[in-house]
Design a protein around this motif. Structure first.
Motif, short mmCIF file in Angstrom:
data_model
loop_
_atom_site.label_atom_id
_atom_site.label_comp_id
_atom_site.label_asym_id
_atom_site.label_seq_id
_atom_site.Cartn_x
_atom_site.Cartn_y
_atom_site.Cartn_z
N ILE A 132 0.91 -1.37 0.15
CA ILE A 132 0.05 0.06 -0.08
C ILE A 132 0.92 1.35 0.07
O ILE A 132 0.44 2.14 -0.76
CB ILE A 132 -0.90 -0.15 1.43
CG1 ILE A 132 -2.22 -1.29 0.73
CG2 ILE A 132 -1.52 1.40 1.62
CD1 ILE A 132 -3.17 -1.22 1.85
N PRO A 133 1.97 1.53 0.74
CA PRO A 133 2.82 2.35 0.71
C PRO A 133 3.30 2.80 -0.83
O PRO A 133 3.37 3.91 -0.91
CB PRO A 133 4.10 2.27 1.58
CG PRO A 133 3.34 1.19 2.77
CD PRO A 133 2.34 0.42 1.90
N LEU A 134 3.42 1.91 -1.42
CA LEU A 134 4.09 2.08 -2.81
C LEU A 134 3.03 2.86 -3.64
O LEU A 134 3.28 3.74 -4.47
CB LEU A 134 4.30 0.69 -3.55
CG LEU A 134 5.57 -0.03 -2.95
CD1 LEU A 134 5.63 -1.29 -3.67
CD2 LEU A 134 6.89 0.60 -2.89
N PHE A 135 1.73 2.29 -3.47
CA PHE A 135 0.59 3.02 -4.26
C PHE A 135 0.57 4.36 -3.61
O PHE A 135 0.39 5.57 -4.64
CB PHE A 135 -0.80 2.46 -3.83
CG PHE A 135 -1.75 2.91 -4.71
CD1 PHE A 135 -2.31 2.73 -5.87
CD2 PHE A 135 -2.65 3.91 -4.00
CE1 PHE A 135 -3.41 3.46 -6.46
CE2 PHE A 135 -3.63 4.47 -4.41
CZ PHE A 135 -4.00 4.16 -5.68
N LEU A 136 0.44 4.78 -2.26
CA LEU A 136 0.34 6.12 -1.71
C LEU A 136 1.56 7.00 -2.27
O LEU A 136 1.40 8.13 -2.58
CB LEU A 136 0.25 5.97 -0.35
CG LEU A 136 -0.86 5.28 0.25
CD1 LEU A 136 -0.71 5.27 1.84
CD2 LEU A 136 -1.99 6.07 0.12
N ARG A 137 2.67 6.58 -2.17
CA ARG A 137 3.91 7.04 -2.88
C ARG A 137 3.75 7.72 -4.32
O ARG A 137 3.96 8.62 -4.69
CB ARG A 137 5.20 6.48 -2.88
CG ARG A 137 6.34 7.25 -3.00
CD ARG A 137 7.70 6.48 -2.81
NE ARG A 137 7.92 6.05 -1.29
CZ ARG A 137 7.93 4.60 -1.14
NH1 ARG A 137 7.69 3.87 -1.94
NH2 ARG A 137 7.99 4.43 0.20
N ARG B 18 2.03 11.93 -8.31
CA ARG B 18 1.28 12.16 -9.64
C ARG B 18 1.85 11.12 -10.46
O ARG B 18 2.37 11.60 -11.73
CB ARG B 18 1.19 13.57 -10.14
CG ARG B 18 0.42 14.50 -9.09
CD ARG B 18 0.38 15.93 -9.67
NE ARG B 18 -0.29 16.69 -8.81
CZ ARG B 18 -1.54 17.00 -8.82
NH1 ARG B 18 -2.32 16.55 -9.59
NH2 ARG B 18 -1.90 17.88 -7.95
N ALA B 19 2.47 10.05 -10.18
CA ALA B 19 3.11 9.03 -11.06
C ALA B 19 2.19 7.84 -11.57
O ALA B 19 2.68 6.89 -11.76
CB ALA B 19 4.35 8.63 -10.38
N LEU B 20 0.95 7.81 -11.03
CA LEU B 20 0.10 6.79 -11.33
C LEU B 20 -0.20 6.74 -13.07
O LEU B 20 -0.46 7.93 -13.65
CB LEU B 20 -1.24 6.71 -10.62
CG LEU B 20 -1.14 6.55 -9.07
CD1 LEU B 20 -2.50 6.70 -8.50
CD2 LEU B 20 -0.68 5.11 -8.84
N LEU B 21 -0.24 5.74 -13.61
CA LEU B 21 -0.54 5.60 -15.08
C LEU B 21 -1.94 5.84 -15.36
O LEU B 21 -2.79 5.03 -14.48
CB LEU B 21 -0.06 4.24 -15.73
CG LEU B 21 0.05 4.33 -17.13
CD1 LEU B 21 0.86 5.37 -17.65
CD2 LEU B 21 0.41 2.90 -17.57
#
Length: 530
Positions: A330-335, A340-343
């Protein structure tokens, strides 16, 4: 006439005994099924309206027993999403031979699909249409009854004889209950046999009367169709009027329930012919805008055309949510979300203009009331459609009614600070007189200079020509350059196509009804602002 049953034994073995005496004649005056919630809706809407339908039913009850069932069925046929007929054996003779043919003619008429489109699921339009249909039918009830009765009063005789037959069958059942096969009573058996023969003979007589009623209606089909066609058309017009009023002036265009606000609204608007006429145009425009907004919910999300990085969760690819499946990741997703690095999908968004404050200058000279007042009604409908748009976008709106020099009235509507009564009061205004453009435009300048309408654009609606002085022309050009507003001109020139529009040199856009038609002009004007 020869008796059907010679002795008591044959009576006991007969089909008459097995079928007729063990059933009860149908007594239903309703020909359509309805659910409990639909019955409750009908009861509620009748309680919330005036007592006109009750008066009609009371007056017609002597001539047409069970007329309340016909009223209820007409409403059911218009309102319900699932219209189902009851079987014939459940119906009273009057319902079977008179109510149902009327209802079937309604449901097979050319206007019925259009009525259903207006009334289905909408309580008030459906009730008003049913009430108007019944009013027309009751006014012509003698003609309808004469057509069904014929020279021998077949329908009336059928109703009376059916009542007598029911009484006779009930007496026969009571006698049979007293009969004990183990202890035969010859006197009782003779009485039962005599009464059974009379009842069986009456069955054949009732069948003949039913056939006579059918033949009478068929023989007078044109007369019946003429009466019912007029009733259907009147009902259609009433349903449309009710729907248009609620769509035009209600706070929620989708609300056609019998609440106090809608009841007061219908009553108030129907007292003013001009408001009713405005509703014919405004209702269609508000419905068009409502549907476009509904469809724009999907379109407004944009068209996918590529991928990009971001943190707009609605657009993020589903694969990017994988780390949320385990606490350790989960921390990876939050980071990635914080950076603003989500595809995510890249979308081409719709760009809307014209959603700022509005000032409408509306010509209310006497000429707009010519030809039935269509121009006056159409112009106000467009003005209040623009009010709907500005209210939706939480913007200020001003309507300047104008006619002669210095004869004008300004109505200001701030978002969240006006009620339907304020709009109705504004719509009821009509100045009459001549036409003077400069007065209304100077008032528009004043509003923009006060600050509250500094970013407003102007829509100018008129039906005729007016001379504008050269000094005013120069002043108008300077105002436009200084404040940056635009003027959209609408010329209601369908009666005089080709006439000059004296504001043409200063309008950024001009619409002529003679070229496009009123509905097309309104849609073009509103489509970019919805």
């Amino acid at each position: 006439m020869r008796d059907a049953f010679i002795d008591f034994g044959r009576l006991m073995k007969s089909a008459f005994f097995c079928d007729r005496l063990k059933t009860v004649f149908g007594k239903e005056n309703r020909t359509l099924y309805s659910r409990r919630i639909e019955d409750e809706i009908y009861r509620e809407v009748r309680e919330g309206r005036d007592d006109m339908l009750s008066k009609l039913e009371k007056q017609a009850q002597g001539k047409l027993p069970g007329i309340g069932g016909l009223s209820r069925d007409v409403f059911q046929s218009l309102f319900s999403m699932n219209v189902r007929e009851k079987p014939e054996e459940q119906l009273s003779p009057m319902a079977k031979k008179f109510h149902r043919p009327i209802l079937r003619q309604l449901m097979q008429s050319p206007v019925y699909p259009a009525m259903r489109a207006v009334c289905e699921g909408n309580e008030l339009p459906a009730y008003d249409a049913a009430e108007e249909f019944m009013r027309q039918a009751c006014e012509n009830l003698d003609r309808l009854m004469d057509a069904a009765n014929g020279p021998k009063q077949s329908l009336s005789v059928l109703e009376k004889e059916t009542v007598k037959q029911e009484e006779r069958l009930e007496q026969l059942r009571q006698l049979l209950d007293r009969h004990d096969p183990s202890q035969p009573d010859s006197k009782l058996e003779k009485k039962i046999l005599r009464l059974a023969n009379r009842a069986e003979s009456k069955v054949r007589q009732l069948a003949a009367l039913e056939k006579m009623v059918e033949d009478n209606l068929l023989h007078h089909q044109e007369q019946v169709e003429a009466v019912l066609s007029a009733a259907e058309q009147a009902a259609m017009e009433k349903a449309e009027e009710t729907a248009q009023i609620l769509l035009s002036w209600g706070t929620d265009p989708g609300n056609m329930r019998p609440d106090a606000l809608n009841g007061q609204l219908l009553q108030k608007v129907r007292q003013n012919e001009q408001l009713v006429k405005i509703s014919q145009y405004l209702g269609r425009l508000r419905e068009m805008m409502r549907m476009k907004r509904k469809n724009a919910t999907v379109y407004g999300r944009g068209e996918k055309y590529g991928l990009e990085l971001g943190n707009r969760l609605r657009s993020v690819l589903s694969s990017e949510f994988g780390p949320l499946a385990a606490p350790e990741t989960i921390p990876l997703f939050l980071r990635k979300y914080q950076r603003r690095a989500l595809l995510q999908h890249q979308r081409r968004e719709k760009v809307c203009k014209g959603q700022g404050d509005k000032i409408v200058c509306l010509d209310e000279s006497g000429s707009t009331m010519q030809h039935g007042g269509d121009n006056a009604a159409w112009g106000k409908a467009v003005a209040y459609a623009l009010l709907d748009v500005t209210g939706f976008h939480r913007r200020n709106f001003a309507l300047i009614h104008f006619s002669d020099e210095d004869d004008f009235r300004t109505d200001i509507f701030r978002p969240g600070q006006y009620a339907p009564e304020d709009v109705l009061t504004s719509a009821s205004t009509f100045l009459d007189g001549g036409t003077d453009y400069e007065t209304s435009l100077r008032e528009a300048f004043r509003l923009m200079e006060t600050g509250e309408f500094r970013q407003a654009d102007v829509v100018f609606i008129t039906d005729g020509e007016c001379r504008v002085s050269e000094p005013f022309v120069r002043e108008l050009q300077k105002k436009k350059a200084a404040m940056g507003f635009t003027i959209t001109g609408i010329l209601m020139d369908q009666a005089t196509p080709g006439m000059k529009f004296t504001l043409a040199p200063f309008c950024d856009e001009i619409y002529r009804i003679s070229e496009l038609g009123g509905q097309q002009v309104a849609e073009r004007l509103l489509s970019g602002r919805i």
